[in-house]
Design a protein around this motif. Structure first.
Motif, short mmCIF file in Angstrom:
data_model
loop_
_atom_site.label_atom_id
_atom_site.label_comp_id
_atom_site.label_asym_id
_atom_site.label_seq_id
_atom_site.Cartn_x
_atom_site.Cartn_y
_atom_site.Cartn_z
N ILE A 134 -46.10 -49.19 -72.83
CA ILE A 134 -44.96 -48.41 -72.34
C ILE A 134 -44.98 -47.00 -72.95
CG2 ILE A 134 -42.44 -48.34 -72.16
CD1 ILE A 134 -42.54 -51.44 -72.65
N ASN A 135 -44.98 -46.02 -72.08
CA ASN A 135 -45.04 -44.64 -72.55
C ASN A 135 -43.77 -43.88 -72.15
OD1 ASN A 135 -46.16 -41.64 -71.42
ND2 ASN A 135 -46.68 -42.20 -73.50
N PHE A 136 -43.20 -43.15 -73.10
CA PHE A 136 -42.01 -42.32 -72.82
C PHE A 136 -42.48 -40.88 -72.63
CE2 PHE A 136 -40.55 -46.06 -75.01
CZ PHE A 136 -39.40 -46.40 -74.32
N TRP A 137 -42.13 -40.31 -71.48
CA TRP A 137 -42.67 -38.99 -71.13
C TRP A 137 -41.67 -38.19 -70.30
CZ3 TRP A 137 -44.28 -37.53 -65.96
CH2 TRP A 137 -43.93 -38.48 -65.00
N ALA A 138 -42.06 -36.96 -69.99
CA ALA A 138 -41.27 -36.11 -69.08
C ALA A 138 -42.23 -35.14 -68.40
CB ALA A 138 -40.20 -35.34 -69.85
#
Lengths: 199, 161
Positions: B45-49
């Motif tokens: 799971i990767n948190f990005w923008a």
């Protein structure tokens, strides 16, 4: 055998020191160190220069980050409100200008002029201050008293996108409680932000 | 002739539309989904923008992981943290244009303080950040900052049976 053990120790040590954030950063209640950093006006500033202050709102922030930009007007208002009560905002940009040219010194000068920053805006060229404080993202707030004892770390409030929808003004609550001589109830909060661009 | 061109363009558009994935919105409690189920699936799971440069630079590594382990129990989840007002205007076009194959979700919460600790109490909230979970082996790893394809592979490989 001893030889191997020493090699192992040396290797492990080099791993630890090679880590980007060797200092875990300050916790609430600890005393922060002062710094001497260059402002957008070319002068160097330390917290000791503000010897009449009751405290400081130190905010690690920058030009390029959308979260920092979303909070820009709120940071200006915070300074206008609390500098009158002896607690100024001290904004520090810790980002590596090579990785993020928008955060270089000239662009800091430009942004602070275009957006009429009423607070001092400093550049942390060596990133030493950000590392020592344990800043991880922009914006990242450290509120401290005149003796630089940290009273609050974290977010400005509970809604980055819609200022009019804010329910909890974490930072202001902490400052107001401090000014009334009361205990700060929420001393630490978290927020999404742009990771600091380390060298 | 014109008719045929129109028809051709129309079909192309349809194909393109069907390729763009739907982006579900997540609330704080939805984050439990990946930690509660007792599965041997490895969730990466990767948190990005979209505006986060280091996130965009590493996006390709996650897409490569997604492709490499397509026939294994590995699921790549990209949790986006753009602003709500950018969901339609920025996130959707971005996912479509880059033709992202990994599953994209949108973190639809206005107060990050309500959910960051649910992911990891050591996480300050800086992105990019990556969370790898395999519930059946009690494996959980959290990385604040960028991560390379090689590093991801190094973590995933031992978890695959």
């Amino acid at each position: 055998m001893k030889y191997f053990v020493s090699i192992f120790i040396i290797i492990s040590l080099s791993f630890t020191t090679g880590k980007k954030q060797a200092h875990p950063g300050y916790k609430v209640g600890e005393q922060a160190v002062d710094f001497k950093l260059k402002g957008v006006d070319g002068k160097y500033y330390s917290l000791a220069d503000f010897n009449k202050s009751k405290g400081f709102i130190v905010i690690f922030t920058c030009n390029h980050c959308p979260f920092a930009q979303a909070y820009e007007n709120r940071i200006i208002s915070l300074h206008k409100k609390y500098s009158l009560k002896g607690i100024p905002v001290i904004a520090i940009n810790p980002n590596d200008p090579v990785k993020e040219p928008e955060d270089n010194y000239e662009n800091m000068q430009k942004r602070s002029k275009d957006h009429k920053y009423p607070f001092i805006y400093l550049i942390d060229e060596t990133q030493q201050t950000a590392r020592t404080y344990g800043a991880a993202r922009t914006p990242h707030v450290f509120f401290m008293d005149a003796k630089r004892i940290i009273r609050y770390i974290g977010a400005i409030d509970d809604n980055f996108e819609e200022p009019e929808q804010v329910k909890e003004k974490y930072l202001e609550n902490a400052i107001d409680a401090f000014l009334k001589g009361k205990n700060v109830s929420v001393t630490q909060t978290k927020a999404i932000g742009c990771g600091i661009k380390w060298k | 002739m014109n008719r045929i061109i129109y028809l051709f363009v129309f079909i192309l558009c349809q194909l393109n539309l069907s390729k763009a994935q739907n982006i579900p919105r997540l609330k704080t409690n939805d984050l439990q989904y990946w930690t509660l189920q007792n599965s041997d699936t490895i969730f990466v799971i990767n948190f990005w923008a979209t505006w986060c440069k280091p996130c965009i630079s590493e996006l390709n590594s996650f897409e490569k992981i997604n492709k490499l382990y397509a026939d294994k129990k590995v699921k790549v989840i990209l949790i986006n943290n753009d602003f709500k007002k950018q969901y339609e205007t920025r996130l959707k076009p971005f996912v479509k244009e880059k033709n992202i194959k990994s599953s994209v979700f949108f973190m639809d919460e206005s107060n990050p303080n309500s959910w960051i600790d649910r992911v990891n109490t050591d996480w300050g909230g800086a992105i990019p950040a990556t969370w790898i979970i395999q519930k059946s082996s009690n494996y959980e790893k959290f990385i604040e900052g960028s991560v390379s394809f090689e590093k991801l592979k190094e973590m995933i490989d031992p978890l695959i049976k």
